[in-house]
Write an enzyme that holds these catalytic residues in place. Structure first.
Site, PDB file in Angstrom:
ATOM      1  N   LYS A  53       0.830  -1.207   0.000  1.00 52.87           N
ATOM      2  CA  LYS A  53       0.000   0.000   0.000  1.00 52.87           C
ATOM      3  C   LYS A  53       0.864   1.257   0.000  1.00 52.87           C
ATOM      4  CE  LYS A  53      -3.727  -2.505   2.264  1.00 52.87           C
ATOM      5  NZ  LYS A  53      -4.403  -2.839   3.542  1.00 52.87           N
ATOM      6  N   GLN A  97      -4.400  -1.298   9.545  1.00 54.11           N
ATOM      7  CA  GLN A  97      -4.214  -2.615   8.948  1.00 54.11           C
ATOM      8  C   GLN A  97      -4.777  -3.691   9.873  1.00 54.11           C
ATOM      9  OE1 GLN A  97      -2.997  -3.425   5.834  1.00 54.11           O
ATOM     10  NE2 GLN A  97      -3.743  -5.449   6.404  1.00 54.11           N
ATOM     11  N   ASP A 120     -10.994   3.295   4.407  1.00 55.24           N
ATOM     12  CA  ASP A 120     -11.466   1.916   4.267  1.00 55.24           C
ATOM     13  C   ASP A 120     -12.988   1.856   4.116  1.00 55.24           C
ATOM     14  OD1 ASP A 120      -9.470  -0.012   4.109  1.00 55.24           O
ATOM     15  OD2 ASP A 120      -9.034   0.086   6.248  1.00 55.24           O
TER      16      ASP A 120
END
Length: 298
Positions: A53, A97, A120
């Site tokens: 990422k 994460q 997200d």
């Protein structure tokens, strides 16, 4: 006739190329999107995902800041970091994460993130906006899946869609997006009675349960679009490790109309959509509206 294999890697490459050009244009206006990535603990898979990422962000021109915390980090310490990032004017997106260590309450952590920085798309505010069709940031994997489906079917209105998997991360938002696109949607899961028969009726099948080879060729309606979100590690008889999906690809490819491989299908699209969400968050926080097929600003 074998199915069209949907190349998620190539599709994601095209998206990031377009996004890179947009980010360069923003930089000329003094706007550089910034993504904060928080990793708690030293899970090897999580470390790999975070590296991917951060590498993707930097290649596009998004500034990325990594925050690595010890596996013993307390709930309070993590929430304090999130509070600081929420208040930081330079931070546009915050990514936690997953998974998190057992002492951390995941739901509380998600709720602590400023919805405007929730790249997200998991915060209840964004979930509510998505469900009611009033905007919000869309979770990355379902967003990527919809783009892949759109690459092989310009109009899905009226089609029967089956989502196998009911997680908050993929299954539930996936069903919401398919319903919003005009599909007739069935949500199932690993314990659904009569799952093969339900699957055989579907024009679109999205599988996200984490069970290698669950969906067999004789489950699939001829010509159906099959999107495999599953990532499972398989060990061959000779001891070689490989990644496989939730669909028995080698046999399903002979029946489906279009199908994603694992790897190289949904995975690259998830990262590309994270980058899109970060740029969207940066624009919305500054009240900037641009004409873009990639980014939905309000």
């Amino acid at each position: 006739m074998a199915a069209d294999v949907i190349d998620g890697t190539a599709f994601a490459r095209g998206l990031t190329k377009d996004l890179t050009e947009q980010v360069a244009g923003l930089a000329e206006r003094g706007v550089v999107p910034q993504l904060a990535v928080i990793l708690v603990g030293e899970d090897p898979a999580s470390q790999t995902y975070v590296r991917s990422k951060i590498r993707a962000a930097r290649s596009i021109g998004i500034r990325s800041v990594e925050h690595r915390l010890d596996a013993a980090t307390t709930q309070g310490d993590l929430l304090s970091l999130i509070d600081r990032l929420n208040a930081d004017a330079e931070t546009d997106g915050i990514l936690i994460q997953l998974p998190l260590p057992p002492q951390i309450n995941i739901a509380q952590v998600i709720r602590a993130i400023d919805p405007a920085k929730d790249v997200d798309g998991f915060h209840p505010t964004n979930v509510g906006q998505r469900v009611t069709g009033s905007g919000g940031i869309v979770p990355c994997t379902p967003k990527g899946v919809m783009l892949l489906i759109g690459s092989v079917a310009a109009n899905v209105e009226g089609l029967d869609a089956l989502v196998i998997g009911a997680s908050n991360i993929v299954g539930k938002p996936m069903a919401d997006l398919l319903l919003a696109a005009g599909c007739t949607v069935t949500t199932a899961h690993i314990k659904t009675v009569g799952l093969p028969d339900i699957c055989r009726r579907a024009d679109i099948v999205v599988v996200a349960v984490g069970k290698a080879g669950l969906v067999k060729a004789d489950w699939i309606k001829p010509g159906a679009i099959v999107i495999d979100v599953g990532i499972n590690r398989a060990i061959s008889p000779c001891g070689k490790s490989s990644l496989v999906g939730d669909v028995a690809f080698n046999e399903a490819v002979e029946v489906a109309g279009a199908i994603t491989p694992v790897p190289g299908g949904v995975g690259p699209m998830t990262i590309a959509c994270l980058m899109i969400n970060t740029v969207q968050a940066a624009l919305e926080r500054r009240g900037i509206v641009i004409a873009s097929a990639l980014i939905a600003t309000r």
